[in-house]
Design a protein around this motif. Sequence first.
Motif, PDB file in Angstrom:
ATOM      1  N   ALA A  59       2.696   3.957   4.930  1.00 50.19           N
ATOM      2  CA  ALA A  59       3.231   5.004   4.054  1.00 50.19           C
ATOM      3  C   ALA A  59       2.133   5.944   3.579  1.00 50.19           C
ATOM      4  CB  ALA A  59       3.940   4.369   2.852  1.00 50.19           C
ATOM      5  N   ILE A  73       3.002   5.669  -3.695  1.00 49.37           N
ATOM      6  CA  ILE A  73       3.676   4.762  -2.760  1.00 49.37           C
ATOM      7  C   ILE A  73       4.112   3.449  -3.406  1.00 49.37           C
ATOM      8  CG2 ILE A  73       2.736   5.690  -0.619  1.00 49.37           C
ATOM      9  CD1 ILE A  73       0.594   3.509  -0.728  1.00 49.37           C
ATOM     10  N   SER A 231       6.952   9.003   4.533  1.00 50.59           N
ATOM     11  CA  SER A 231       6.101   8.170   3.680  1.00 50.59           C
ATOM     12  C   SER A 231       6.943   7.459   2.623  1.00 50.59           C
ATOM     13  CB  SER A 231       5.031   9.037   3.011  1.00 50.59           C
ATOM     14  OG  SER A 231       4.246   8.281   2.112  1.00 50.59           O
ATOM     15  N   MET A 234       8.968   4.636   4.271  1.00 48.71           N
ATOM     16  CA  MET A 234       8.105   3.497   4.591  1.00 48.71           C
ATOM     17  C   MET A 234       7.768   2.711   3.326  1.00 48.71           C
ATOM     18  SD  MET A 234       7.070   2.394   7.556  1.00 48.71           S
ATOM     19  CE  MET A 234       6.824   3.764   8.663  1.00 48.71           C
ATOM     20  N   ALA A 235       7.513   3.418   2.226  1.00 51.68           N
ATOM     21  CA  ALA A 235       7.255   2.742   0.952  1.00 51.68           C
ATOM     22  C   ALA A 235       8.484   1.956   0.506  1.00 51.68           C
ATOM     23  CB  ALA A 235       6.851   3.759  -0.110  1.00 51.68           C
TER      24      ALA A 235
END
Length: 332
Positions: A59, A73, A231, A234-235
Amino acid sequence: MNALAARFNAIFGADMAGPLAALAAVLVVFGFASPHFLTGATFGSVAFQLPELGVLTLAMLMPILTGGLNLAITFTANIAGLTLAWTLQANGGVDAGPGAFLLGSALALAVGAASGLVMGLVMGLVIAFTRAHPILVSLSMMIFLRGLGEFLTRGGDISGFPTFVAPIGHGSILGIPVPLLILIACVIASHVLLSRSKLGFSTYMIGSNIESARYSGINTRKVLVLVYMLSGVMAAVAGIIMLARFNSVRVGHGESYLLITVLACFLGGINPFGGFGRVLPVFVALIVLQLLSSGLNLLGANQHLTTAVWGILLIVVMVLRWFSAKFIRIVK
């Protein structure tokens, strides 16, 4: 010697030399220091502990490649976990029936990922259209998410989830932990995205020189927004893994991972100013950091010393990069 180096670079890439050398050094040093290091238990522990840190590092990776940073994140992961927890509880929680179980599981996972996407979207829009520095934007988002999470949970934990959540954090398939399989899938997806797609090419172009990328016809605003959205997603995946692993979620989970994700990126050869770096060396660097932590634990060091070693390692990496750049310049 030059032929050997050229062959290594052709097979693995020049940026893989540092992470592989660090991996060999860690294995040798701790292998001699502790008879219990090179055992199945150690590598099993690494496989269990690596995934959430690994996904959070992915991320962080794409924003750094654009010359930016995403300091939000960990709190994006926590808010995504909280969103997932509330959705699960709204659909029956622990006592969910079969129908609610299927509907709730699909809905909860989708809502959890969507919450990360929305947070990334907001940051991407602000960065792309106001040209504010990504550090300031992501820091503001981090403060906002932390305060929002503390307000909504009153600083407490949320726990009590259906049984299907547990395998995401503790299950295994053919002896391989499910969280590790999720991480491997994310690594492959990120590698393909960055090396085989137009978005990946545009990401590197923006990191190298955003003005040149703009003049070459790349829609830099669109790319930046997409990068921060990915990002955020993904976090959110990392937040779902943490929720399943701890069987609870709160705002502070994984807060210490933030700087380690930056260290893993730099140790993996990512240019801190953007434009250069690959996913696979970063993955090797993550393994090095986790093995380092496990080795120090076996030697009786506490977590605070491990954190201090990670900090020193980051400084060493920066110094070595400076020396290598000077050496290459002199040789040329």
